[in-house]
Design an enzyme around this catalytic site. Structure first.
Site, PDB file in Angstrom:
ATOM      1  CG  ASP A 153      -9.004   9.892   7.891  1.00  0.00           C
ATOM      2  OD1 ASP A 153      -9.958  10.160   7.179  1.00  0.00           O
ATOM      3  OD2 ASP A 153      -7.997   9.545   7.202  1.00  0.00           O
TER       4      ASP A 153
ATOM      5  N   GLY B  82       0.902  -1.160   0.059  1.00  0.00           N
ATOM      6  CA  GLY B  82       0.065   0.151  -0.208  1.00  0.00           C
ATOM      7  C   GLY B  82       0.849   1.309   0.037  1.00  0.00           C
TER       8      GLY B  82
ATOM      9  CB  VAL C 221       1.936   0.021   3.930  1.00  0.00           C
ATOM     10  CG1 VAL C 221       1.513  -1.272   4.840  1.00  0.00           C
ATOM     11  CG2 VAL C 221       1.241   1.224   4.112  1.00  0.00           C
TER      12      VAL C 221
ATOM     13  CE  LYS D  57       0.438   4.944   8.445  1.00  0.00           C
ATOM     14  NZ  LYS D  57      -0.530   5.042   9.275  1.00  0.00           N
TER      15      LYS D  57
ATOM     16  N   GLY E 207       0.733   5.574   0.839  1.00  0.00           N
ATOM     17  CA  GLY E 207      -0.509   6.702   1.290  1.00  0.00           C
ATOM     18  C   GLY E 207       0.409   7.878   1.273  1.00  0.00           C
ATOM     19  N   GLY E 208      -0.309   9.091   1.796  1.00  0.00           N
ATOM     20  CA  GLY E 208       0.423  10.264   1.749  1.00  0.00           C
ATOM     21  C   GLY E 208       1.476  10.347   2.674  1.00  0.00           C
ATOM     22  CG  PHE E 209       1.512   7.418   5.682  1.00  0.00           C
ATOM     23  CD1 PHE E 209       2.405   6.293   5.465  1.00  0.00           C
ATOM     24  CD2 PHE E 209       0.152   7.332   5.336  1.00  0.00           C
ATOM     25  CE1 PHE E 209       1.880   5.015   5.022  1.00  0.00           C
ATOM     26  CE2 PHE E 209      -0.203   6.038   5.075  1.00  0.00           C
ATOM     27  CZ  PHE E 209       0.600   4.993   5.152  1.00  0.00           C
ATOM     28  N   GLY E 210       3.738   7.569   3.246  1.00  0.00           N
ATOM     29  CA  GLY E 210       4.912   6.851   2.883  1.00  0.00           C
ATOM     30  C   GLY E 210       4.249   5.444   2.173  1.00  0.00           C
TER      31      GLY E 210
END
Ligand SMILES: *[C@@H]1O[C@H](CO)[C@@H](O)[C@H](O)[C@H]1NC(C)=O
Ligand SMILES: *[C@@H]1O[C@H](CO)[C@@H](O)[C@H](O)[C@H]1NC(C)=O
Ligand SMILES: *[C@@H]1O[C@H](CO)[C@@H](O)[C@H](O)[C@H]1NC(C)=O
Ligand SMILES: *[C@@H]1O[C@H](CO)[C@@H](O)[C@H](O)[C@H]1NC(C)=O
Ligand SMILES: *[C@@H]1O[C@H](CO)[C@@H](O)[C@H](O)[C@H]1NC(C)=O
Ligand SMILES: *[C@@H]1O[C@H](CO)[C@@H](O)[C@H](O)[C@H]1NC(C)=O
Ligand SMILES: *[C@@H]1O[C@H](CO)[C@@H](O)[C@H](O)[C@H]1NC(C)=O
Ligand SMILES: *[C@@H]1O[C@H](CO)[C@@H](O)[C@H](O)[C@H]1NC(C)=O
Length: 817
Positions: A624, A506, A513, A527, A508-511
């Site tokens: 969220d 996966g 997975v 993550k 996402g905005g953070f990095g």
């Protein structure tokens, strides 16, 4: 060996648009006949009368069917026990107003005739009722509704016409393909306080409980609701039960079915073809008539199921303790007669009313006096609990078939000798006993809990000491106050095959997975924060702090973290089935989640969220919640994840404010999106959206049904106001859902998305509502954020994929609107 009998409240959309059929007439006049192959339709074309066979073509029946519904469409059969072996039978209306079914000059079936008829006609009405009337005097001579088979239609009466001594009752078919009357029947019995029973031949099998002015004593769920109205009429002329459906575009039927099966499924497809199960009774084990014997009561949630009423003890304790409750209970102390009193027991389905006396003219006080004056009066209560309560019913002899109904039950006053009363008022021996039992149980479990806690802390302490011995940089000091296991970077590199592409699961905005496998074989999700992401760092610390402090089976578990060199990583338990959106919004995968699974998921998310809101040490608002943040483990248990945006509250703080509005478009409560005010109620809003998405299989922001410019919430709300909310149900679950359950969930969803936070329920309320069919739910008010399609598109154009975490970008463009 016993049959399971269900009554089905099945529901389907009307098939054709009720266009009057052109060539079939709805009337048979005198000396006219219809033969096999010909039909008589009802004026609007919903029903037809004619000959048909069920499975065996050599068994022909005359009956009434839903015309355009292809399966399970028979609602009435004339010659159930006497099938005709070929297609040469005819139905005729003779001059004395008798419908006569003949075959080879034999009379197979006929209706009663009348002596002074002038011009008889037979007509099939739009209700499904076949009537014979005198067209001159307009008097009804006969109607099929007076002689029902196994089906009760909207508007039909089940019960007695006292004057005509006519008892309309349903009789089950012998089997699915044999309409011969079977062993089971369902009807009103004229006890002094009348009741509806399901009987197996002459034996009582299940009892509704008497009508108490509002509902049947044993069926608190059966009261007027969004779909049905119910009523029970009891007067000098008539005693009957009737129901009708509120939305005339729906078709519904109640069928008495004596086939044995575990879980009946009636399908309702939006393409208008089939039946879907609305509810079924008997509902639980306690509905078996007299399961707990005399003076015992049944509780489906208690263990053991049966208990003696207060002041009674098992007649044969040994049998009782080995779960043979049939012999029931006897008094601890005999009645004195002159010196007795009453104890009140709340929340019951009142006992069988065969031996009762009713006096409508007196109230509870006089009822007590009257009961006290007759030594064989064992209990009393009101006959009508509506308003302040009125009327009096008294029971004589043993009390049988009592069920505990926690919500919507009724009170009963049971006669006791004075000695028991003293005890009752002085904290009885019985209570004392149960109390001490409770204390023992609590003590034992508390001790066990402490032990587990001690082990847990010991383990954690050890791990964290080991962790802290490692060298750390600047950033790591932030993490020092957390008791979280630190994992070596080398361990993670091995586990993820050096962050290989194939382990990536996966982004996402953070990095990114990654999936990893520890030496022990344990699968983990890692993550990995993008290097140099300042934003990410803040969220990273936030997430670690929060999640390290919460533990619940519906929250994803943080196993540890890794902070070494430039790397910042969180290590979670791996959730084999990925996120919920991956299932419900996918054409093929959504078929894997039937309604029971979805309901399980809904309840799990609700419990996880409630834990965050009120049970965890910190009170946490997730901020969220969305389908993408609900992960499913290998057995499809839901776990809430992604606490990057979550906030804690101090003990008394109920609402927070932020100038940094983050979250996901489509799930945000209006007060949060516009004013930055967040609270547990903004999470409840998101939960409501999630609930509606799970039921409909559609994304809130992408739901443009039939080209209407509405989002899912708006669409659901529009349908709700029209009484047609069931139309949002995902077609993949129609064959597995119980409509009353889904309908309640839609209702709860709409309560959660109400515009004003104070109107929305708490998660604790939601859990109560999900768990109890009996509870009356408030009428929802207008939801927040009913968006038009244009604005949705305008806003979503800059927001990118909604699976990513571009929260802030999404929001700023939204606010800039
Ligand atoms: C049908 O039943 C009639 C009696 O009602 C009998 O006389 C006849 O032989 C039967 N026909 C067949 C084909 O079984
Ligand atoms: C009509 O049919 C019924 C039932 O078979 C019969 O009792 C009655 O005599 C018939 N009436 C006439 C006028 O044939
Ligand atoms: C006809 O009337 C008799 C007596 O009035 C009654 O017993 C019988 O059930 C009736 N039958 C039908 C088919 O209406
Ligand atoms: C009884 O229920 C079963 C299972 O739902 C169904 O297949 C059958 O057709 C039903 N029988 C009748 C007579 O409705
Ligand atoms: C009932 O109680 C009264 C007073 O306690 C006593 O005098 C009487 O004998 C008792 N009667 C019975 C039938 O036990
Ligand atoms: C008590 O009520 C029962 C049932 O109605 C009746 O048979 C009996 O005669 C009554 N006894 C007295 C003493 O009133
Ligand atoms: C029950 O009581 C309510 C309120 O007093 C009254 O309106 C209603 O008509 C009563 N119902 C019956 C069946 O008597
Ligand atoms: C309760 O118990 C006390 C003695 O323990 C006794 O005097 C009293 O009569 C009992 N009953 C009530 C109603 O207090």
């Amino acid at each position: 060996m016993s049959f399971i009998t269900y009554i089905l409240f099945a529901l389907s959309l009307i098939v054709s648009n009720s266009i009057a059929s052109d060539d079939t007439s709805s009337i048979i006049t005198q000396s006219q006949s219809i033969s096999d192959g010909e039909t008589i339709g009802s004026p609007k074309g919903l029903f037809e009368l004619g000959f048909f066979s069920i499975t065996n073509p050599n068994k022909r029946y005359l009956g009434i069917r839903f015309k355009n519904i292809p399966t399970q469409n028979v609602v009435w059969v004339a010659n159930g026990g006497k099938p005709i072996n070929d297609s040469s039978a005819t139905l005729k209306l003779n001059s004395s107003g008798s419908l006569v079914l003949t075959h080879n000059n034999d009379i197979v079936w006929f209706t009663n005739s009348s002596t002074n008829v002038q011009k008889p006609v037979a007509q099939l009405l739009d209700t499904g009722n076949l009537v014979v009337k005198d067209s001159v005097t307009e008097t009804y001579l006969w109607q099929s509704f007076d002689y029902p088979s196994n089906t009760l239609l909207s508007g039909m009466k089940l019960g007695w016409d006292r004057k005509k001594k006519l008892n309309r009752r349903l009789t089950a078919w012998k089997s699915d393909d044999d309409p011969t009357p079977g062993d089971f029947s369902w009807g009103v019995v004229l006890n002094p306080y009348p009741e509806i029973y399901m009987m197996k031949e002459e034996q009582k099998y299940y009892r509704f409980g008497p009508w108490n002015g509002l509902r049947f004593s044993g069926r608190p769920d059966m009261k007027p609701n969004n779909v049905y109205n119910y009523n029970f009429i009891c007067n000098k002329e008539e005693v009957y039960y009737t129901w009708n459906i509120k939305d005339s575009s729906l078709i519904s039927k109640v069928v008495l079915n004596q086939t044995s099966y575990e879980r009946p499924r009636y399908i309702w497809s939006k393409d208008d073809e089939l039946w879907m199960l609305y509810s079924k009774i008997p509902a639980d084990y306690c509905d078996h008539y007299g399961l707990c014997g005399v003076n015992g009561y049944c509780s489906s949630t208690n263990s053991p199921t049966c208990e003696c009423l207060k002041g009674f003890k098992p007649k044969f304790p040994e049998k009782w303790n080995s779960m043979d409750w049939s012999q029931g209970c006897v008094r601890n102390h005999p009645l004195n007669c002159t010196n007795d009193g009453f104890v009140s027991v709340a929340n019951l389905k009142v006992p069988d009313t065969t031996y009762t006396l009713v006096d409508e003219s007196i109230g509870l006080d006089q009822c007590r006096g009257k009961c006290l004056n007759n030594c064989s009066c064992m209990a009393y209560t009101n006959t009508n609990i509506s308003g302040a309560g009125s009327g009096c019913v008294m029971w004589f002899g043993d009390l049988i078939d009592i069920k505990l109904i926690p919500v919507g039950g009724q009170g009963l006053y049971i006669r006791m000798p004075a000695s028991e009363l003293d005890k009752a008022n002085n904290n009885t021996e019985d209570e004392h006993r149960t109390n001490s039992r409770k204390i023992v149980v609590i003590t034992v479990s508390a001790a066990l809990g402490m032990l587990l806690l001690a082990i847990y802390f010991f383990y954690r302490l050890r791990r964290s000491i080991v962790g802290k011995l490692k060298t750390k940089g600047n950033f790591e000091r932030h993490m020092d106050d957390l008791d979280l296991p630190l994992l070596d970077l080398s361990t993670i590199i091995t586990a993820t095959d050096n962050f290989s592409e194939k382990n990536k699961i996966g982004e996402g905005g953070f990095g990114t997975v990654y999936l990893g496998k520890l030496g022990s074989g344990l699968e983990i999700a890692i993550k990995r924060l993008s290097q140099g992401s300042r934003q990410g760092t803040r969220e990273f610390i936030n997430e670690v702090k929060l999640i390290a402090n919460v533990q619940h089976r519906n929250l994803v578990k943080l196993i540890g973290c890794c902070i070494e060199r430039e790397e910042k990583m969180l290590v979670y338990e791996y959730m084999a089935n990925g996120s919920l959106d991956y299932f419900i919004f996918d054409r093929t995968k959504s078929k894997l989640l039937d309604w029971p699974k979805r309901f399980h998921i809904i309840c799990g998310i609700a419990r996880g969220l409630m834990y965050l809101h009120q049970d965890s040490r910190l009170r946490i608002v997730h901020r969220d919640l969305k389908t993408g943040n609900v992960l499913l483990d290998d057995t499809l248990n839901p776990k809430i994840s992604d606490f990057g945006l979550a906030r804690t509250f101090g003990g008394n703080q109920i609402e927070g404010n932020t100038d940094r509005i983050v979250g996901t478009y489509g799930y945000m409560a209006p007060e949060y999106a516009i004013d930055g005010q967040f609270s547990v109620k903004s999470d409840v809003f998101s939960f409501g959206i999630l609930l509606l998405e799970i039921i409909s299989g559609k994304k809130n922001r992408e739901c443009y049904i039939k080209k209407q410019t509405l989002n899912l919430v708006a669409y659901a709300w529009t349908l709700w106001k029209q009484g047609r909310a069931l139309q949002i149900i995902d077609s993949n679950i129609v064959d597995s859902c119980i409509v009353s359950e889904v309908s309640r969930c839609i209702h709860i969803g709409l309560l959660c998305v109400q515009q004003y936070p104070e109107d929305r329920p708490t998660m604790a309320d939601v859990i109560l509502m999900l768990g109890s069919e009996m509870m009356t739910l408030d009428e929802p008010k207008e939801p927040g954020f009913i968006m038009r399609k244009e604005s949705v598109e305008k806003n979503s154009s800059s927001s990118g994929r909604d699976t990513s975490s571009n929260y802030e970008m999404t929001m700023s463009s939204f606010i800039a609107r």
